[in-house]
Design an enzyme around this catalytic site. Sequence first.
Site, PDB file in Angstrom:
ATOM      1  N   ASP A  37       0.878  -0.965  -0.089  1.00 23.11           N
ATOM      2  CA  ASP A  37       0.078  -0.047   0.200  1.00 23.11           C
ATOM      3  C   ASP A  37       1.078   1.126   0.141  1.00 23.11           C
ATOM      4  OD1 ASP A  37      -2.351  -1.816  -0.116  1.00 23.11           O
ATOM      5  OD2 ASP A  37      -2.467  -1.629   2.266  1.00 23.11           O
ATOM      6  N   PRO A  38       0.390   2.432  -0.352  1.00 23.35           N
ATOM      7  CA  PRO A  38       1.334   3.662  -0.572  1.00 23.35           C
ATOM      8  C   PRO A  38       1.652   4.146   0.693  1.00 23.35           C
ATOM      9  CG  PRO A  38      -0.928   4.120  -1.798  1.00 23.35           C
ATOM     10  CD  PRO A  38      -1.094   2.619  -1.185  1.00 23.35           C
TER      11      PRO A  38
END
Length: 311
Positions: A37-38
């Site tokens: 995930d970012p």
Amino acid sequence: MAVYAVYKPLGATSHDVVETARRVLATKKVGHTGTLDPLATGVLVLATGSHTKLVPFLSGEDKEYLAWISFGGSTPTLDAEGPLEPAAPWRPDEAALRRALARFLELEEQVPPAYSAVKVGGVKAYEAARRGEALALEPRPVRYHQVELLALQERPEPLRIAPGAEGWRPDPRGQAVELPPELAPLPTAVVRLVVGSGTYVRAFARDLGAALGTGAFLSGLVRTRVGRVGLEQTVPAETLAQARPLAAAEVLPFPAVELDHTEVRRVLQGVPLPIPARGLVALTDRQGRLVAVAEGDGFKLKVRRVFRPED
């Protein structure tokens, strides 16, 4: 082409890292073995050129994380993206926390986060969630191999970490961790996890909070290992043109067999080899280059994927 261990920085998507690798290596054939995930950082294994055919053999590998879990609030995405939704306050209780953590070692199924790529009726859960629609997500198989409490903090604070015999852990002489901006000064546990493929750490945070009678979310995450590839082997994607590729024996989760010139030629022709091995085997030439992945039945090896040296 080859396989590389890349460090994914905070804020970048896994796709961003792949695009950088494509530009730096001047090839469109780049794939990764598991999305980060970012707001997570750490190991992203990239396969390039013909080695993208290795992705199916690597995507199912166990993964290791250091997770910061904050209690007393939650967020729609179950991470530090926000907005923060207040929950029942949690008074730090290390004994209760350790009991709750131990239960995950027996867990076999878990409901994925609403913001995930799981599909229901062809619709991705996160697409529906962003439209304000709730999909009924079914529990999915998960496996927690190790769950270890490393620290209990008054608020989410970055640590310095270093590798050891029992995985990455806090070390004042180690490398600094990047955490997302703090949403609130909530009590936070730092947990080391070793999990099977398909396990969502955001779901772990949600369920750990529920077990303690409060809301919880993932306020920071570092992936320290994918299979046999550790954080210490990673390089920035921008430096891949000068980076050393990983050898097959460093990456693949099964034994390697070195072949002579005649055997290499037979493999490239698709001819089975009379080698008494069982299960998957990496076949390399005398220079250590990956020639093929084969599967043995105890009498001979049948080629599953070929990787020509010129690729």
